[in-house]
Design an enzyme around this catalytic site. Structure first.
Site, PDB file in Angstrom:
ATOM      1  N   ASP A  45     -23.608 -98.382 -39.559  1.00 41.16           N
ATOM      2  CA  ASP A  45     -23.083 -98.710 -40.988  1.00 41.16           C
ATOM      3  C   ASP A  45     -23.331 -99.684 -41.454  1.00 41.16           C
ATOM      4  O   ASP A  45     -23.042 -99.957 -41.968  1.00 41.16           O
ATOM      5  CB  ASP A  45     -21.600 -98.186 -40.787  1.00 41.16           C
ATOM      6  N   LYS A  66     -12.387 -96.669 -41.811  1.00 43.45           N
ATOM      7  CA  LYS A  66     -12.195 -97.769 -41.089  1.00 43.45           C
ATOM      8  C   LYS A  66     -11.822 -98.156 -42.941  1.00 43.45           C
ATOM      9  O   LYS A  66     -11.988 -98.085 -43.966  1.00 43.45           O
ATOM     10  CB  LYS A  66     -13.971 -98.966 -41.810  1.00 43.45           C
ATOM     11  N   ARG A  96     -11.152 -93.731 -34.487  1.00 37.42           N
ATOM     12  CA  ARG A  96     -12.721 -93.682 -34.597  1.00 37.42           C
ATOM     13  C   ARG A  96     -12.547 -92.001 -33.079  1.00 37.42           C
ATOM     14  O   ARG A  96     -11.117 -92.274 -32.258  1.00 37.42           O
ATOM     15  CB  ARG A  96     -13.138 -94.873 -33.519  1.00 37.42           C
ATOM     16  N   HIS A 101     -21.691-109.208 -36.433  1.00 33.46           N
ATOM     17  CA  HIS A 101     -20.665-109.301 -37.879  1.00 33.46           C
ATOM     18  C   HIS A 101     -21.255-110.617 -38.497  1.00 33.46           C
ATOM     19  O   HIS A 101     -20.717-111.175 -37.297  1.00 33.46           O
ATOM     20  CB  HIS A 101     -19.588-108.307 -36.874  1.00 33.46           C
ATOM     21  N   ASP A 145     -26.936-101.854 -37.503  1.00 29.09           N
ATOM     22  CA  ASP A 145     -26.366-100.691 -36.290  1.00 29.09           C
ATOM     23  C   ASP A 145     -26.101 -99.520 -37.752  1.00 29.09           C
ATOM     24  O   ASP A 145     -26.561 -99.303 -38.638  1.00 29.09           O
ATOM     25  CB  ASP A 145     -25.155-101.196 -36.420  1.00 29.09           C
ATOM     26  N   SER A 174     -19.441 -95.897 -37.266  1.00 27.69           N
ATOM     27  CA  SER A 174     -20.715 -97.139 -37.148  1.00 27.69           C
ATOM     28  C   SER A 174     -21.217 -96.621 -36.326  1.00 27.69           C
ATOM     29  O   SER A 174     -22.417 -96.161 -36.503  1.00 27.69           O
ATOM     30  CB  SER A 174     -19.189 -98.517 -36.275  1.00 27.69           C
TER      31      SER A 174
END
Length: 462
Positions: free
Chosen positions: A242, A116, A18, A327, A240, A106
């Site tokens: 993604d 990812k 990232r 998550h 969120d 993200s």
């Protein structure tokens, strides 16, 4: 073919890559990363990789660059296209790809982007990412001529999500996509569901004009709360950037956090699989662990981090796991990865099949007093040392129980407090929970005293 390339070490995170586009992450970097990751895949015996990208303005260009790198390693790239990260994970299953790679920033601000990765059905993280950085810096690549093809899975993905919906009640639901990558999938999904659906910010827009796409920050749920109230909705969902993390509010606008969602979801799983292991991270409420045990399950506390949770699920064959960061991972009737759209379908199904409303389900849970997740700056070189110092002092205190799988979680008659070092930032993370105000104040003071003893100013508790 690519030569060796020195990557900015700050983009090589614990769970993903990232960075800020144009500052420490650019298409040449991403092409090198693709070549390096492709080398991993080839050396692992793989020949193919599925590639997707999110709705950020920089994502199409970075997707093209990473595909070039993967092809330079001799792989065949299935180009899944624009969509949420879970659609890419799904693609690795249906296309039987050996690996998956998602271009996504993200929930970060618009100028960020990243990658990812999965390899052989497992998360690619931690030491693997460090080794990838070393491999790229050394130019230690496999070199061959690969290929790529456009391989849409969108329709199959939507059908798969809709397949698991069940319930007799027609619900009135608000959905806030936050202009994230799940937008087109969300529109298609609700078109096939019963009930009434009110969509907010469904258009994918990498500038995120409505609000920041992070449903775990309550301020980002204001628009959803207003819509639920004005439209008389039974509940509201938020996603969120993604589409792998889920926000949830009831008809009164009360937020259900990740551990509370897990309690509701676990009822159905445990009725199907009595005694199963249900996993939550160290930040989860004690209510979660008590409720799972009460329902006949085995509650397992594990380290924070979606990649770490996925790995523990595989090890324990857990059918359901989740984090406070929302998550939520379903192996029960699904594939074991975090998919916010799928988790929403499962929650809707439970509510539509129950004689209770979501509000009543929340009211039935034991009510606790807790601080929000407190994140405060700490030098990178000191954060783990401070946790170790605190752990050493706690050994001298009687009447407490200490869990040290990820930082320290201290359980006493007053409740519990947590201190852990972030794996991704130069911060310490703290949280306290008690059944009453007096106990919460005691825990805040106990945590503050430990931080002061290590030379830190304690955070301000709200």
């Amino acid at each position: 073919m690519m030569n060796k390339r020195k990557l900015d070490h700050t983009i090589l995170r614990e769970y993903d890559i990232r960075g800020i586009v144009g500052e420490n992450l650019n298409p040449d970097d991403v092409r090198s990363i693709g070549h390096g990751f492709g080398t991993f895949v080839v050396r692992n015996g793989g020949t193919s990789v599925a590639v997707g990208y999110d709705g950020r303005l920089s994502s199409p260009e970075l997707e093209g660059a990473v595909v070039e790198g993967l092809c330079d390693a001799g792989l065949h790239a299935y180009r899944v296209g624009l969509g949420p990260s879970p659609m890419l994970y799904y693609a690795t299953h249906v296309l039987r790809a050996d690996a998956g790679l998602m271009i996504t920033g993200s929930h970060n601000p618009p100028d960020f982007n990243g990658i990812k990765m999965t390899l052989g059905g497992n998360s690619f993280f931690g030491e693997d990412i460090k080794e990838l950085g070393r491999l790229v810096a050394a130019g230690d690549f496999e070199n061959a001529v690969g290929s790529n093809e456009v391989s849409p899975v969108f329709d199959k993905y939507i059908s798969r999500l809709q397949r698991d919906y069940q319930g007799s009640k027609k619900l009135n639901v608000a959905w806030d996509n936050g202009n994230g990558a799940a937008g087109e999938a969300l529109v298609a999904l609700v078109a096939g569901l019963p009930g009434r659906h009110v969509l907010l910010n469904e258009k994918i827009d990498g500038t995120f004009p409505a609000h920041h796409p992070d449903p775990t920050v309550e301020a980002n749920l204001e628009q959803l709360k207003e819509t639920v109230a004005n439209e008389g909705c039974d509940l509201g969902f938020a996603f969120d950037g993604d589409g792998d993390r889920l926000g949830l509010i009831d008809s009164q606008g009360r937020v259900l956090w990740g551990d509370q969602m897990m309690v509701i979801l676990a009822r159905e799983v445990l009725s199907d699989m009595p005694g199963a292991t249900i996993i939550a991270d160290v930040k989860a409420s004690q209510v979660f662990f008590d409720e799972i045990k009460r329902m006949g399950g085995k509650a397992l506390m594990w380290k924070t981090g979606h990649s770490l949770i996925k790995a523990k699920m595989q090890e324990t064959r857990s059918p359901l796991a989740g984090e406070m960061s929302a998550h939520i991972f379903f192996k029960h009737r699904y594939y074991g990865y975090d998919d916010a759209l799928y988790a929403a379908i499962r929650l809707m199904s439970i509510i539509a099949s129950s004689d209770q409303t979501l509000d009543e389900m929340l009211d039935a849970m034991p009510q606790m007093l807790n601080t929000p997740e407190l994140r405060f700056d700490c030098p990178e070189g000191r954060k783990f040392q401070i946790v170790d110092e605190v752990a050493a002092r706690l050994k001298l205190i009687n009447g407490i129980k200490v869990f040290d799988i990820d930082g320290v979680r201290v359980l006493s008659n007053h409740g519990w407090w947590l201190l852990r070092a972030s794996n991704t930032q130069a911060v310490l993370v703290a949280r306290c929970e008690s059944s009453n105000e007096e106990g919460l104040n005691f825990l805040k003071d106990a945590l503050s005293q430990q931080l002061i003893a290590s030379g830190l100013n304690p955070p301000e508790f709200n």
